[in-house]
Motif scaffolding. Structure first.
Motif, PDB file in Angstrom:
ATOM      1  N   TYR A 130      20.822  55.310  46.520  1.00 43.17           N
ATOM      2  CA  TYR A 130      20.058  54.450  47.421  1.00 43.17           C
ATOM      3  C   TYR A 130      20.836  54.263  48.725  1.00 43.17           C
ATOM      4  CZ  TYR A 130      17.356  53.302  43.257  1.00 43.17           C
ATOM      5  OH  TYR A 130      16.571  53.379  42.136  1.00 43.17           O
ATOM      6  N   PRO A 185      12.414  52.875  46.967  1.00 44.18           N
ATOM      7  CA  PRO A 185      11.545  51.713  46.801  1.00 44.18           C
ATOM      8  C   PRO A 185      10.892  51.308  48.122  1.00 44.18           C
ATOM      9  CG  PRO A 185      13.625  51.371  45.670  1.00 44.18           C
ATOM     10  CD  PRO A 185      13.784  52.631  46.464  1.00 44.18           C
ATOM     11  N   HIS A 207      17.319  46.229  39.410  1.00 38.40           N
ATOM     12  CA  HIS A 207      17.819  47.098  38.349  1.00 38.40           C
ATOM     13  C   HIS A 207      18.590  46.243  37.349  1.00 38.40           C
ATOM     14  CE1 HIS A 207      19.264  50.831  36.474  1.00 38.40           C
ATOM     15  NE2 HIS A 207      20.454  50.240  36.375  1.00 38.40           N
ATOM     16  N   ARG A 215       7.138  51.254  43.471  1.00 33.05           N
ATOM     17  CA  ARG A 215       8.142  50.316  42.965  1.00 33.05           C
ATOM     18  C   ARG A 215       8.868  49.655  44.125  1.00 33.05           C
ATOM     19  NH1 ARG A 215      13.503  52.648  42.102  1.00 33.05           N
ATOM     20  NH2 ARG A 215      13.666  54.623  43.234  1.00 33.05           N
ATOM     21  N   GLY A 216       9.470  48.519  43.832  1.00 34.63           N
ATOM     22  CA  GLY A 216      10.196  47.784  44.850  1.00 34.63           C
ATOM     23  C   GLY A 216       9.277  47.291  45.941  1.00 34.63           C
ATOM     24  N   LYS A 256      19.113  42.282  41.904  1.00 37.96           N
ATOM     25  CA  LYS A 256      18.287  42.668  43.045  1.00 37.96           C
ATOM     26  C   LYS A 256      19.175  43.188  44.169  1.00 37.96           C
ATOM     27  CE  LYS A 256      14.362  41.124  44.027  1.00 37.96           C
ATOM     28  NZ  LYS A 256      13.174  40.280  44.282  1.00 37.96           N
ATOM     29  N   TYR A 284      14.301  47.962  52.283  1.00 44.43           N
ATOM     30  CA  TYR A 284      13.620  47.895  50.987  1.00 44.43           C
ATOM     31  C   TYR A 284      14.423  47.054  50.000  1.00 44.43           C
ATOM     32  CZ  TYR A 284      16.875  51.767  49.840  1.00 44.43           C
ATOM     33  OH  TYR A 284      17.981  52.562  49.656  1.00 44.43           O
ATOM     34  N   PHE A 332      14.765  46.305  45.512  1.00 39.43           N
ATOM     35  CA  PHE A 332      14.382  46.663  44.147  1.00 39.43           C
ATOM     36  C   PHE A 332      15.288  45.919  43.179  1.00 39.43           C
ATOM     37  CE2 PHE A 332      17.787  49.575  45.138  1.00 39.43           C
ATOM     38  CZ  PHE A 332      18.476  49.754  43.946  1.00 39.43           C
TER      39      PHE A 332
END
Length: 539
Positions: free
Chosen positions: A103, A127, A152, A134-135, A156, A148, A150
């Motif tokens: 990312y 994301p 996991h 998603r995201g 966050k 962005y 997301f």
């Protein structure tokens, strides 16, 4: 600086939110890596001005560590081109093979509209990007998949892109933190995460540069104290919602600092990532950036390793606990006297800094010369905890080093708790982790200080306690509990069946038990994990 810096505490509300969101006992331990500024200058350098040897070597470390994710805080290439972006993406093959997601966020060396348009092609499925499913991204033209967020495994990540984007009308636009603030607020207010990290390329307050996340000062005497209202809103949003670390790049040095908002009401710890670039300085010799004044009084340096190093980070997440490890190697491991010289690809990495926090603990800022004595925190019984209190009985910050330009570093002592049943061993207390004490030797040895923990004496014979059968223990490198007074630099263990006496006991290796207070204490020369333990062979 404001008075709250003297005693930075994790608010009880954060602990309650955490316990409501996740069970410590069931939390899965995992990790992510951080890499910064992988450009190679000049712009016509080989490999599309990407430091591919550095990238490949660090990716091998991430794969070996078994991280889930790798994050990059900008400047993926130097020449600000789609071809450079493709080259950087191509050197993530080792991560893909290992199932590690990547990312990135852009930096000033990849901030053009051409790169913005190419970003989803080089890094598909980010994301918030169109069709990713998603995201999220802010509802701003061109921002999808560039800025962005997301989640996991309960953490966050929010990436802020402050560079040129396609405005959808044939022109370009760059968004400020103020433009992103409503989206940031909404993401941090959501109940879908335990921890949150915010990442961007530019620092809150820079060291080598003076431009930062909030803009570029026009006055050369301005250290970055611009846009105060925008800064106040941003700091308050993050500090009030479980964000302990702001991760960035741009300055090409490892630099940790506490940064205060202009209004003095909030503070954040920023980590400027160490350089992973090969920057051709005078006569083509690779170099890194130095720091230059002015520096804002809102910043309190904690640690810095700057010139002539290459580095990376691994953050481990374990329920409410976060621990970060910074590794580096000399620049010479990669860089010859000119960009054309062959580069080494098997550098020797060394651990250079460890820091961390826990949502159930506390933080204390200790300036040079200030005492640790009196710093304390307690975890209440319940939710698996027995209920334990710690206190520093003696010791002081006699000097935590300095930045490369000579500013003294302070110490951020951070404490967190693990239930005694989860910590293992014949423990009579919950386990305490202490982060932040400065390493004097490179082997984890700190200045001597006196640490005390309360313990449960139920079922213990008083002769056992008086005879040294109960000790303050610490976990060693092999994961075993041992006497916390064991001295890394050598020394003799001495036991005292009484309260700590600063006039006679402040010597490495001395430890004891205060019978009246049911407290075990020790003169220790390291941080790490501590608990009160009953030694084997005692009844």
């Amino acid at each position: 600086m404001k008075s709250f810096f003297k005693n930075l505490r994790c608010e009880l509300s954060c602990c309650l939110i955490f316990l409501a969101c996740v069970s410590l006992a069931r939390a899965e331990k995992w990790s992510f890596g951080v890499i910064s500024d992988t450009q190679q200058s000049p712009a016509n350098a080989r490999n599309q001005s990407v430091a591919v040897d550095v990238v490949d070597a660090i990716n091998r470390q991430f794969v070996a560590a078994g991280v889930d994710l790798v994050l990059q805080t900008g400047d993926l290439t130097y020449n600000d081109s789609p071809a450079g972006l493709d080259m950087r993406a191509a050197h993530n093959e080792a991560l893909k093979t290992a199932g590690i997601a990547f990312y990135p966020v852009r930096g000033n060396h990849d901030g053009s509209m051409a790169v913005a348009r190419h970003f989803p092609k080089a890094f598909p499925g980010l994301p918030g990007a169109l069709g990713s499913g998603r995201g999220s991204s802010p509802n701003l033209a061109g921002a999808g998949g560039l800025a962005y967020a997301f989640v996991h495994k309960g953490v966050k990540f929010i990436f802020l892109d402050s560079f040129n984007m396609d405005d959808g009308k044939g022109g370009s636009i760059a968004y400020s933190v103020g433009d992103y603030q409503p989206w940031i607020d909404a993401e941090l207010a959501a109940t879908d995460h335990v921890h949150a990290f915010v990442l961007s390329h530019k620092p809150l307050l820079s060291q080598a540069h003076k431009d930062n996340l909030f803009g570029n000062p026009k006055d050369p005497k301005d250290p970055g104290d611009i846009q105060p209202q925008m800064q106040n809103a941003f700091f308050a949003s993050l500090a009030g919602r479980k964000v302990r670390y702001y991760l960035c790049g741009h300055d090409h040095k490892h630099h940790r600092a506490m940064v205060e908002s202009p209004d003095g009401k909030s503070r954040l710890q920023q980590i400027i990532g160490q350089s992973d670039s090969l920057f051709a300085g005078k006569k083509g010799v690779f170099t890194t950036y130095g720091s230059r004044p002015p520096f804002s009084p809102r910043e309190t340096p904690l640690a810095q390793e700057g010139e002539q190093r290459i580095g990376y980070y691994i953050y481990s997440i374990d329920g409410g606990r976060v621990e970060a490890r910074y590794y580096s190697t000399p620049l010479e491991s990669f860089a010859g006297p000119s960009p054309a010289k062959d580069q080494k690809t098997a550098p020797e990495w060394s651990l250079r800094d460890v820091y961390g926090c826990h949502l159930n603990g506390a933080e204390f800022l200790v300036r040079p010369g200030q005492a640790y004595r009196g710093l304390s925190h307690a975890i209440s019984s319940g939710n698996g905890f027995a209920g334990t209190r710690f206190e520093f009985l003696d010791g002081a910050n006699t000097g935590a080093g300095a930045t490369n330009d000579g500013r003294p570093c302070s110490v951020l002592v951070s404490a967190g708790w693990t239930p005694k049943a989860a910590a293992g061993g014949m423990l009579r207390s919950d386990a305490l982790t202490i982060w932040g004490l400065p390493d004097r030797t490179g082997i984890g040895q700190t200045d001597a200080h006196v640490l005390a923990l309360s313990f449960d004496a139920t079922g213990l014979d008083e002769n056992t306690i008086r005879g040294g059968g109960v000790i303050l223990a610490s976990r060693n490198a092999e994961g075993q509990w041992e006497n916390a007074a064991s001295v890394k630099g050598g020394g003799t263990l001495r036991f005292a069946a009484r309260a700590y006496d600063p006039s006679t006991d402040n010597h490495p290796g001395t430890h004891g038990v205060d019978m009246a207070g049911r407290v075990a204490w020790a003169v220790v020369d390291h941080g790490g994990e501590f608990a009160v333990m009953k030694q084997e062979g005692f009844h």
